[in-house]
Scaffold this motif. Structure first.
Motif, PDB file in Angstrom:
ATOM      1  N   ARG A   1       0.832  -1.193   0.000  1.00 32.56           N
ATOM      2  CA  ARG A   1       0.000   0.000   0.000  1.00 32.56           C
ATOM      3  C   ARG A   1       0.872   1.252   0.000  1.00 32.56           C
ATOM      4  O   ARG A   1       0.512   2.270  -0.581  1.00 32.56           O
ATOM      5  CB  ARG A   1      -0.917  -0.028   1.215  1.00 32.56           C
ATOM      6  N   ALA A   2       2.033   1.170   0.622  1.00 31.99           N
ATOM      7  CA  ALA A   2       2.959   2.305   0.641  1.00 31.99           C
ATOM      8  C   ALA A   2       3.426   2.645  -0.768  1.00 31.99           C
ATOM      9  O   ALA A   2       3.558   3.827  -1.120  1.00 31.99           O
ATOM     10  CB  ALA A   2       4.146   1.993   1.541  1.00 31.99           C
ATOM     11  N   LEU A   3       3.670   1.628  -1.596  1.00 30.53           N
ATOM     12  CA  LEU A   3       4.083   1.881  -2.983  1.00 30.53           C
ATOM     13  C   LEU A   3       2.962   2.526  -3.784  1.00 30.53           C
ATOM     14  O   LEU A   3       3.208   3.406  -4.618  1.00 30.53           O
ATOM     15  CB  LEU A   3       4.525   0.580  -3.651  1.00 30.53           C
ATOM     16  N   SER A   4       1.731   2.108  -3.534  1.00 24.71           N
ATOM     17  CA  SER A   4       0.613   2.728  -4.252  1.00 24.71           C
ATOM     18  C   SER A   4       0.430   4.177  -3.802  1.00 24.71           C
ATOM     19  O   SER A   4       0.188   5.063  -4.629  1.00 24.71           O
ATOM     20  CB  SER A   4      -0.674   1.927  -4.062  1.00 24.71           C
ATOM     21  N   ALA A   5       0.584   4.447  -2.514  1.00 20.46           N
ATOM     22  CA  ALA A   5       0.477   5.822  -2.016  1.00 20.46           C
ATOM     23  C   ALA A   5       1.607   6.680  -2.568  1.00 20.46           C
ATOM     24  O   ALA A   5       1.404   7.854  -2.903  1.00 20.46           O
ATOM     25  CB  ALA A   5       0.495   5.824  -0.488  1.00 20.46           C
ATOM     26  N   GLU A   6       2.790   6.102  -2.699  1.00 17.29           N
ATOM     27  CA  GLU A   6       3.931   6.842  -3.261  1.00 17.29           C
ATOM     28  C   GLU A   6       3.690   7.205  -4.721  1.00 17.29           C
ATOM     29  O   GLU A   6       3.981   8.329  -5.149  1.00 17.29           O
ATOM     30  CB  GLU A   6       5.202   5.992  -3.130  1.00 17.29           C
ATOM     31  N   ALA A   7       3.157   6.273  -5.493  1.00 11.40           N
ATOM     32  CA  ALA A   7       2.850   6.554  -6.897  1.00 11.40           C
ATOM     33  C   ALA A   7       1.811   7.665  -7.011  1.00 11.40           C
ATOM     34  O   ALA A   7       1.902   8.532  -7.884  1.00 11.40           O
ATOM     35  CB  ALA A   7       2.358   5.292  -7.593  1.00 11.40           C
ATOM     36  N   ILE A   8       0.838   7.659  -6.127  1.00 12.82           N
ATOM     37  CA  ILE A   8      -0.193   8.699  -6.135  1.00 12.82           C
ATOM     38  C   ILE A   8       0.429  10.037  -5.766  1.00 12.82           C
ATOM     39  O   ILE A   8       0.155  11.057  -6.400  1.00 12.82           O
ATOM     40  CB  ILE A   8      -1.344   8.321  -5.174  1.00 12.82           C
ATOM     41  N   ASP A   9       1.278  10.055  -4.739  1.00 10.94           N
ATOM     42  CA  ASP A   9       1.921  11.294  -4.305  1.00 10.94           C
ATOM     43  C   ASP A   9       2.812  11.887  -5.387  1.00 10.94           C
ATOM     44  O   ASP A   9       2.965  13.102  -5.474  1.00 10.94           O
ATOM     45  CB  ASP A   9       2.741  11.062  -3.039  1.00 10.94           C
ATOM     46  N   LYS A  10       3.412  11.042  -6.206  1.00 16.99           N
ATOM     47  CA  LYS A  10       4.282  11.529  -7.278  1.00 16.99           C
ATOM     48  C   LYS A  10       3.495  11.992  -8.507  1.00 16.99           C
ATOM     49  O   LYS A  10       4.086  12.408  -9.493  1.00 16.99           O
ATOM     50  CB  LYS A  10       5.263  10.429  -7.699  1.00 16.99           C
ATOM     51  N   GLY A  11       2.176  11.888  -8.450  1.00 17.05           N
ATOM     52  CA  GLY A  11       1.341  12.357  -9.552  1.00 17.05           C
ATOM     53  C   GLY A  11       1.249  11.390 -10.708  1.00 17.05           C
ATOM     54  O   GLY A  11       0.923  11.777 -11.819  1.00 17.05           O
ATOM     55  N   ARG A  12       1.507  10.121 -10.464  1.00 19.37           N
ATOM     56  CA  ARG A  12       1.466   9.115 -11.526  1.00 19.37           C
ATOM     57  C   ARG A  12       0.097   8.467 -11.677  1.00 19.37           C
ATOM     58  O   ARG A  12      -0.068   7.572 -12.497  1.00 19.37           O
ATOM     59  CB  ARG A  12       2.498   8.032 -11.237  1.00 19.37           C
TER      60      ARG A  12
ATOM     61  N   GLN B   1       2.729   2.058 -14.080  1.00 14.49           N
ATOM     62  CA  GLN B   1       3.174   0.887 -13.332  1.00 14.49           C
ATOM     63  C   GLN B   1       4.498   0.459 -13.946  1.00 14.49           C
ATOM     64  O   GLN B   1       4.535  -0.064 -15.055  1.00 14.49           O
ATOM     65  CB  GLN B   1       2.145  -0.230 -13.419  1.00 14.49           C
ATOM     66  N   GLY B   2       5.585   0.726 -13.243  1.00 14.82           N
ATOM     67  CA  GLY B   2       6.899   0.496 -13.832  1.00 14.82           C
ATOM     68  C   GLY B   2       7.151   1.542 -14.895  1.00 14.82           C
ATOM     69  O   GLY B   2       7.071   2.742 -14.635  1.00 14.82           O
ATOM     70  N   ASN B   3       7.420   1.120 -16.117  1.00 14.49           N
ATOM     71  CA  ASN B   3       7.643   2.043 -17.224  1.00 14.49           C
ATOM     72  C   ASN B   3       6.433   2.148 -18.142  1.00 14.49           C
ATOM     73  O   ASN B   3       6.493   2.818 -19.157  1.00 14.49           O
ATOM     74  CB  ASN B   3       8.861   1.610 -18.042  1.00 14.49           C
TER      75      ASN B   3
ATOM     76  N   ARG C   1       0.471  -1.571 -24.319  1.00 13.78           N
ATOM     77  CA  ARG C   1       1.379  -2.480 -23.612  1.00 13.78           C
ATOM     78  C   ARG C   1       1.931  -3.548 -24.541  1.00 13.78           C
ATOM     79  O   ARG C   1       3.093  -3.919 -24.462  1.00 13.78           O
ATOM     80  CB  ARG C   1       0.668  -3.120 -22.422  1.00 13.78           C
ATOM     81  N   THR C   2       1.099  -4.051 -25.450  1.00 18.07           N
ATOM     82  CA  THR C   2       1.558  -5.053 -26.423  1.00 18.07           C
ATOM     83  C   THR C   2       2.607  -4.453 -27.357  1.00 18.07           C
ATOM     84  O   THR C   2       3.622  -5.088 -27.646  1.00 18.07           O
ATOM     85  CB  THR C   2       0.368  -5.597 -27.232  1.00 18.07           C
ATOM     86  N   ALA C   3       2.365  -3.236 -27.832  1.00 17.56           N
ATOM     87  CA  ALA C   3       3.324  -2.562 -28.719  1.00 17.56           C
ATOM     88  C   ALA C   3       4.638  -2.296 -27.993  1.00 17.56           C
ATOM     89  O   ALA C   3       5.726  -2.464 -28.570  1.00 17.56           O
ATOM     90  CB  ALA C   3       2.732  -1.261 -29.241  1.00 17.56           C
ATOM     91  N   ALA C   4       4.568  -1.908 -26.732  1.00 17.64           N
ATOM     92  CA  ALA C   4       5.789  -1.648 -25.962  1.00 17.64           C
ATOM     93  C   ALA C   4       6.578  -2.936 -25.739  1.00 17.64           C
ATOM     94  O   ALA C   4       7.811  -2.946 -25.830  1.00 17.64           O
ATOM     95  CB  ALA C   4       5.442  -1.004 -24.627  1.00 17.64           C
ATOM     96  N   ALA C   5       5.881  -4.037 -25.485  1.00 16.61           N
ATOM     97  CA  ALA C   5       6.554  -5.326 -25.297  1.00 16.61           C
ATOM     98  C   ALA C   5       7.230  -5.769 -26.589  1.00 16.61           C
ATOM     99  O   ALA C   5       8.351  -6.288 -26.575  1.00 16.61           O
ATOM    100  CB  ALA C   5       5.551  -6.377 -24.826  1.00 16.61           C
TER     101      ALA C   5
END
Length: 143
Positions: A28-39, A63-65, A99-103
């Motif tokens: 949950r900390a990682l999800s809160a961090e992503a939200i705080d960073k504006g992602r 999520q990642g890149n 996501r398919t194109a990026a892969a």
């Protein structure tokens, strides 16, 4: 005395908790961090961790890149098994295509830095390399 009937309370859950329960982030900390960073954006607006998603809302987050776009299909504040978590959302067709194109792009043109198997040479390796320089020459005159 009869208590008046009230509506059944709708389940309310924080956005950071929902992202964690839907298994997009490991903690949950990682999800809160992503939200705080504006992602993370909810319905096109930058979200805060305390926002409460509703069924039908569109979430866009990194999520990642990769950027993912999902539509909320259910609410849960508890992290369950992956099959249950996958029922909480539906990924949009555009997001799946991206996501398919990026892969495919990563498969066809891998990052050159990832091909490096070793890091910097150690002090011992550098000595060995410098010894090699004294003994070897590409010049035709030295042969």
């Amino acid at each position: 005395m009869k208590v008046p009937d009230r509506e059944a309370p709708t389940e309310r859950v924080r956005l950071d908790k929902w992202l964690w329960a839907a298994r997009f982030f490991k903690t949950r900390a990682l999800s809160a961090e992503a939200i705080d960073k504006g992602r993370v954006s909810l319905n096109g607006q930058v979200a805060k961790a305390s926002r409460e998603p509703r069924v039908g809302d569109t979430l866009e987050f990194r999520q990642g890149n990769e950027w993912r776009t999902v539509v909320v299909r259910g609410l849960s504040a508890v992290r369950g098994p992956a099959p249950v978590a996958q029922q909480l959302y539906e990924e949009t067709a555009e997001s799946l295509a991206r996501r398919t194109a990026a892969a495919e792009q990563r498969r066809l043109a891998p990052e050159p830095a990832l091909a490096q198997t070793q890091g910097r040479p150690t002090k011992r390796d550098r000595r060995t390399l410098s010894d090699w320089g004294d003994r070897w020459s590409a010049s035709l005159d030295d042969q």
